[in-house]
Enzyme design. Sequence first.
Site, PDB file in Angstrom:
ATOM      1  N   CYS A  28      46.314 -19.996  38.780  1.00 20.11           N
ATOM      2  CA  CYS A  28      46.628 -21.072  37.609  1.00 20.11           C
ATOM      3  C   CYS A  28      46.162 -22.421  37.617  1.00 20.11           C
ATOM      4  O   CYS A  28      45.579 -22.864  36.426  1.00 20.11           O
ATOM      5  CB  CYS A  28      48.202 -20.944  37.214  1.00 20.11           C
ATOM      6  SG  CYS A  28      49.101 -21.364  38.545  1.00 20.11           S
ATOM      7  N   CYS A 180      41.706 -69.495  52.751  1.00 22.14           N
ATOM      8  CA  CYS A 180      40.868 -70.418  52.159  1.00 22.14           C
ATOM      9  C   CYS A 180      40.412 -70.056  50.732  1.00 22.14           C
ATOM     10  O   CYS A 180      39.431 -70.675  50.199  1.00 22.14           O
ATOM     11  CB  CYS A 180      39.659 -70.346  53.245  1.00 22.14           C
ATOM     12  SG  CYS A 180      38.728 -68.444  53.078  1.00 22.14           S
ATOM     13  N   CYS A 228      38.873 -61.996  56.832  1.00 21.65           N
ATOM     14  CA  CYS A 228      38.245 -62.934  55.815  1.00 21.65           C
ATOM     15  C   CYS A 228      36.977 -63.375  56.322  1.00 21.65           C
ATOM     16  O   CYS A 228      36.671 -63.500  57.570  1.00 21.65           O
ATOM     17  CB  CYS A 228      38.871 -63.992  55.312  1.00 21.65           C
ATOM     18  SG  CYS A 228      38.060 -65.240  54.441  1.00 21.65           S
ATOM     19  N   HIS A 296      53.820 -23.778  38.767  1.00 22.81           N
ATOM     20  CA  HIS A 296      52.910 -23.083  37.804  1.00 22.81           C
ATOM     21  C   HIS A 296      51.868 -24.233  37.090  1.00 22.81           C
ATOM     22  O   HIS A 296      52.756 -24.835  36.708  1.00 22.81           O
ATOM     23  CB  HIS A 296      53.538 -22.076  37.145  1.00 22.81           C
ATOM     24  CG  HIS A 296      52.891 -21.334  36.104  1.00 22.81           C
ATOM     25  ND1 HIS A 296      51.776 -20.603  36.714  1.00 22.81           N
ATOM     26  CD2 HIS A 296      52.744 -21.407  34.824  1.00 22.81           C
ATOM     27  CE1 HIS A 296      51.096 -19.992  35.503  1.00 22.81           C
ATOM     28  NE2 HIS A 296      51.566 -20.392  34.425  1.00 22.81           N
TER      29      HIS A 296
END
Length: 379
Positions: A28, A180, A228, A296
Amino acid sequence: TQISLSFSQQNSKSPQGLVGLRNLGNTCFMNSILQCLSNTPDLRDYCLMNVHRTDINNNCRSQSALMEEFAKLTQTLWTSVSSEPISPSDFKFQIQRYAPKFVGYNQQDAQEFLRFLLDGLHNEVNRVTVQPRVPPEDIDHLPDSEKGKRMWKKYLERENSKVVDLFVGQLKSSLTCNDCGYCSTVFDPFWDLSLPIANKGSEEVNLTDCMRLFTKEDVLDGDEKPTCHRCKARRKCTKKFTIQKFPQVLVLHLKRFSENRFQSSKLSTYCNLSAPQPMYNLYAVSNHSGNTLGGHYTAYCRNPSLGEWYSYNDSRVSPMSSSQVRSSDAYVLFYELLISNSKHKVNKSSNGAVIGREITFLCFYNFSIFYFFIYKPTW
Ligand SMILES: [Zn+2]
């Protein structure tokens, strides 16, 4: 030209597009997605007009069986003169060859199936056969809009098909260093968006909240701290997603199933899916009823020729009113873009989010039109 099927001119009593699919044993999930895709007008026409053949032939493909079977199935759904349900067994054979995960008759996740299927179809009709060797380009200095365009162009140099034309959008993720202020942005293609269900404990939640939760700033700290580029060290950062380019077909997947691998749970919600304005129109829903142990799948689709909604429950297809589309079971939602040219500019508002070049602004607030409500917070 070619088959030149005039489906829209057909008698509305004809069963075109109103044919069910046999359940082959827990299939299904597959039937539900196939019906949603069959009711995606551009994809349906691509198959009905045999345009996929041109794409396959142009590239002298060795692999085209999945696309062929998918197109054959779509053609049968739209040209069948009887309303007898169709067996998707030939198609199933091909999808499991492409993705062995689908061998057998276990219950599968419809969204995952959709991903595999679109990926498989795309690979067979990709207009690019030889992937270009492009040296990495330094685009860090460019403004974000330009970066987004470059990245999209680069993506299309590799992945370019009817499936991409329809389903792929671009997501921008930005990471800002809290120390920063350096901001790095990354642009990624997406085939669907998985939305978290907002306010899990509350009775009522609407899609605005889920969309907001998805695009909300998120602080990455502790173990999650990224590096960073400017500080050259791990820093607390703020992460944010923005949709840079909206796809023609927007697929939203509601994260109903928890990601905890030791204990699975499901959130059930009600969805009010009245026509969302101004950008997208809902046309298909893959529903999941039941829980994580057993469930289902069905589909609710708007027939593109008749403009009316039908419920597809494996071999059974029955008319339904658009007001019934609101459901606690909605799991994967299919929306079609209503405006796709630069003539239409949505005005900036305080709720607006900057998006791609074609549509300058989207007011996310408008997503409130599709409400949905949690009736059982957890299982
Ligand atoms: Zn920094």
